[in-house]
Design a protein around this motif. Sequence first.
Motif, short mmCIF file in Angstrom:
data_model
loop_
_atom_site.label_atom_id
_atom_site.label_comp_id
_atom_site.label_asym_id
_atom_site.label_seq_id
_atom_site.Cartn_x
_atom_site.Cartn_y
_atom_site.Cartn_z
N GLY A 1 -6.05 10.28 -1.58
CA GLY A 1 -5.45 10.04 -2.89
C GLY A 1 -4.46 8.89 -2.92
O GLY A 1 -3.71 8.73 -3.88
N ALA A 2 -4.46 8.06 -1.89
CA ALA A 2 -3.56 6.90 -1.86
C ALA A 2 -4.19 5.75 -2.64
O ALA A 2 -5.39 5.73 -2.88
CB ALA A 2 -3.29 6.48 -0.42
N ASP A 3 -3.35 4.80 -3.01
CA ASP A 3 -3.79 3.63 -3.79
C ASP A 3 -3.56 2.38 -2.93
O ASP A 3 -2.44 1.89 -2.85
CB ASP A 3 -2.98 3.56 -5.08
CG ASP A 3 -3.42 2.44 -5.98
OD1 ASP A 3 -4.51 1.87 -5.79
OD2 ASP A 3 -2.65 2.10 -6.91
N PRO A 4 -4.63 1.88 -2.29
CA PRO A 4 -4.45 0.73 -1.40
C PRO A 4 -4.64 -0.60 -2.11
O PRO A 4 -5.35 -0.70 -3.11
CB PRO A 4 -5.58 0.91 -0.39
CG PRO A 4 -6.69 1.49 -1.21
CD PRO A 4 -5.99 2.40 -2.21
N PHE A 5 -3.98 -1.61 -1.63
CA PHE A 5 -4.27 -2.98 -2.00
C PHE A 5 -4.06 -3.82 -0.76
O PHE A 5 -3.46 -3.38 0.21
CB PHE A 5 -3.48 -3.46 -3.21
CG PHE A 5 -2.00 -3.35 -3.11
CD1 PHE A 5 -1.22 -4.46 -2.83
CD2 PHE A 5 -1.36 -2.13 -3.28
CE1 PHE A 5 0.16 -4.36 -2.73
CE2 PHE A 5 0.02 -2.03 -3.19
CZ PHE A 5 0.77 -3.15 -2.91
N PHE A 6 -4.62 -5.02 -0.78
CA PHE A 6 -4.71 -5.82 0.43
C PHE A 6 -4.21 -7.22 0.19
O PHE A 6 -4.34 -7.76 -0.91
CB PHE A 6 -6.16 -5.87 0.93
CG PHE A 6 -6.73 -4.51 1.19
CD1 PHE A 6 -6.58 -3.92 2.43
CD2 PHE A 6 -7.39 -3.80 0.20
CE1 PHE A 6 -7.08 -2.65 2.69
CE2 PHE A 6 -7.90 -2.54 0.44
CZ PHE A 6 -7.74 -1.96 1.68
N GLY A 7 -3.65 -7.82 1.22
CA GLY A 7 -3.20 -9.20 1.16
C GLY A 7 -3.40 -9.85 2.51
O GLY A 7 -3.42 -9.18 3.53
N THR A 8 -3.56 -11.16 2.47
CA THR A 8 -3.70 -11.90 3.73
C THR A 8 -2.87 -13.17 3.73
O THR A 8 -2.45 -13.62 4.78
CB THR A 8 -5.17 -12.29 3.99
OG1 THR A 8 -5.67 -13.00 2.87
CG2 THR A 8 -6.02 -11.08 4.26
N GLU A 9 -2.62 -13.71 2.57
CA GLU A 9 -1.89 -14.97 2.48
C GLU A 9 -0.39 -14.71 2.44
O GLU A 9 0.09 -13.96 1.58
CB GLU A 9 -2.30 -15.74 1.23
CG GLU A 9 -3.76 -16.12 1.19
CD GLU A 9 -4.15 -17.06 2.30
OE1 GLU A 9 -3.35 -17.96 2.64
OE2 GLU A 9 -5.25 -16.90 2.84
N LEU A 10 0.34 -15.33 3.34
CA LEU A 10 1.79 -15.14 3.37
C LEU A 10 2.44 -15.46 2.04
O LEU A 10 3.35 -14.78 1.60
CB LEU A 10 2.41 -16.02 4.46
CG LEU A 10 2.28 -15.49 5.87
CD1 LEU A 10 2.89 -16.47 6.86
CD2 LEU A 10 2.94 -14.15 5.99
N SER A 11 1.95 -16.49 1.39
CA SER A 11 2.55 -16.91 0.12
C SER A 11 2.42 -15.85 -0.96
O SER A 11 3.21 -15.83 -1.90
CB SER A 11 1.91 -18.21 -0.35
OG SER A 11 0.52 -18.04 -0.53
N GLU A 12 1.47 -14.93 -0.84
CA GLU A 12 1.27 -13.92 -1.86
C GLU A 12 1.92 -12.58 -1.53
O GLU A 12 2.05 -11.73 -2.42
CB GLU A 12 -0.22 -13.71 -2.13
CG GLU A 12 -0.93 -12.96 -1.02
CD GLU A 12 -2.41 -12.73 -1.26
OE1 GLU A 12 -2.89 -12.83 -2.41
OE2 GLU A 12 -3.09 -12.44 -0.27
N LEU A 13 2.33 -12.37 -0.30
CA LEU A 13 2.81 -11.05 0.10
C LEU A 13 4.05 -10.60 -0.66
O LEU A 13 4.13 -9.45 -1.11
CB LEU A 13 3.04 -10.99 1.60
CG LEU A 13 1.78 -11.07 2.45
CD1 LEU A 13 2.14 -11.02 3.93
CD2 LEU A 13 0.80 -9.99 2.09
N THR A 14 5.02 -11.46 -0.80
CA THR A 14 6.25 -11.08 -1.51
C THR A 14 5.92 -10.71 -2.95
O THR A 14 6.42 -9.71 -3.47
CB THR A 14 7.28 -12.21 -1.46
OG1 THR A 14 7.59 -12.48 -0.08
CG2 THR A 14 8.56 -11.83 -2.17
#
Length: 118
Positions: free
Chosen positions: A24-37
């Motif tokens: 029941g968790a809601d995941p999202f993903f990132g890889t680019e440092l510029s987008e993480l914040t």
Amino acid sequence: MRILAVTSDLFLRSRIAELAKQTGADPFFGTELSELTRLVADNRPELVILDLSSTDYDPFSVARELKTKFTVRLFGLFPHVKADLKKRADEMGFEYVVPNSNFLSSLRRVLLERTEED
């Protein structure tokens, strides 16, 4: 629970997504440092998963930045042959640091515990 996994590994992404669905968790993903914040600011995850052996980004710099700007719990995974990564993550205040071989079972436990608390 909202979780951010910082990885470009498609197999790992699919395993996290499947586990999130089951718990029941809601995941999202990132890889680019510029987008993480921005991703963290916009989505306010409770847990951020970092691959401590990644060569795509510096997980310790990311951890430091996220810990200073946001209230997040950090979950690090590492190859068991690189115990120095675990030690460094523990010193930085990661809440969870597990070897790759225990990653999915440990993440499942954390997600289920958080679901029960909510």
